[in-house]
Design an enzyme around this catalytic site. Structure first.
Site, PDB file in Angstrom:
ATOM      1  CB  SER A   8      40.438  46.636  36.716  1.00 40.83           C
ATOM      2  OG  SER A   8      41.782  46.209  36.695  1.00 40.83           O
ATOM      3  CE1 TYR A  63      40.121  46.859  42.015  1.00 38.97           C
ATOM      4  CE2 TYR A  63      41.694  45.604  40.711  1.00 38.97           C
ATOM      5  CZ  TYR A  63      40.926  46.743  40.900  1.00 38.97           C
ATOM      6  OH  TYR A  63      40.956  47.757  39.965  1.00 38.97           O
TER       7      TYR A  63
END
Length: 260
Positions: free
Chosen positions: A137, A150
């Site tokens: 990401s 995350y």
């Protein structure tokens, strides 16, 4: 030639499966949802005339990688692509989120791709040319308050990809890391984000199909890092030039104001 895609029942995983099928790969699809997998397999057969086999499995389970590896070795004569896509985020302050839930996320985001890659590298080495695509990401490029673990897990995956790529540079296996930004998937719902934050994210979101097309093209071209979309490329590039404290403040300003 087969391609294995984890987290393949929806979102980017589903789009990656279709993109790989268009390139002539037969598919091995793994996710928790049997119904979702069967639907994707039917789509691939009808639209691309490629085979697609499915394995419904909770990939957060500690023994998931061994189960998947054994299944792959049984069903794939030659494995040409491994896509480590399964993963999710949790939104909120670290101390207020359940530790168990956060550890489950880390298991899926980090431990699974490491274990699966280790188990399947012998299979990949048997192909004339093989690829590993790890789905990270743009959060990997900076700390993101309220998505703290995350972002940290995606930074781990990016670093793992680059290190492994170098180790395998003289072999038949090419390693790439995909780092998409906001995408129109169920990520925000799964992460527990509020409606207002989801609306903000959707304004700059790419479609899973656009992300997958860029990912597969970059993977086959042997790119180390694939960041789809001009805005995402600029954002990821700027994080190396701007002081970390400032990028963290900007990220916190985007996410924290929606918490309370």
């Amino acid at each position: 030639m087969y391609a294995l895609v984890t987290g393949a029942s929806r979102g980017i995983g589903r789009a990656l499966a279709h993109a790989l099928a268009r390139c002539g790969y037969d598919l091995l699809l793994v996710a928790r949802s049997a119904e979702g997998l069967q639907q994707v397999a039917a789509e691939i057969s009808a639209q691309h005339q490629q085979q697609a086999q499915v394995l419904a499995l909770d990939l957060a389970a500690p023994n998931a990688a061994a189960t998947v590896a054994a299944w792959v070795q049984e069903h794939a004569p030659v494995l040409g692509v491994l896509v480590n896509n399964a993963g999710y985020g949790l939104w909120g302050r670290f101390e207020e989120l359940s530790l168990t839930e956060q550890q489950n996320m880390l298991q899926l985001n980090m431990s699974l791709p490491v274990a699966l890659t280790h188990a399947l590298l012998p299979c990949l080495h048997q192909a004339p040319k093989a690829y590993i695509l790890n789905v990270s990401s743009t959060a990997a490029y900076q700390a993101v308050p309220t998505l703290t673990l995350y972002a940290a897990s995606k930074a781990f995956l990016l670093s793992f990809s680059r290190g492994l790529r170098y180790e395998l540079k003289d072999t038949n296996v090419s390693v790439s890391c995909l780092s998409p930004g906001a995408t129109t998937t169920s990520f925000a719902d799964r992460a527990g984000m509020g409606a207002e934050l989801q609306k903000t994210s959707e304004k700059v979101a790419m479609t899973p199909e656009a992300v997958a097309a860029a990912a597969v093209a970059g993977m086959l071209a042997g790119q180390a890092e694939i960041v789809p979309g001009l805005l995402n490329k600029v954002s990821a590039g700027l994080t190396s030039l701007v002081p970390k404290r400032l990028t963290e403040k900007i990220a916190a300003g985007i996410y924290e104001k929606y918490l309370d």
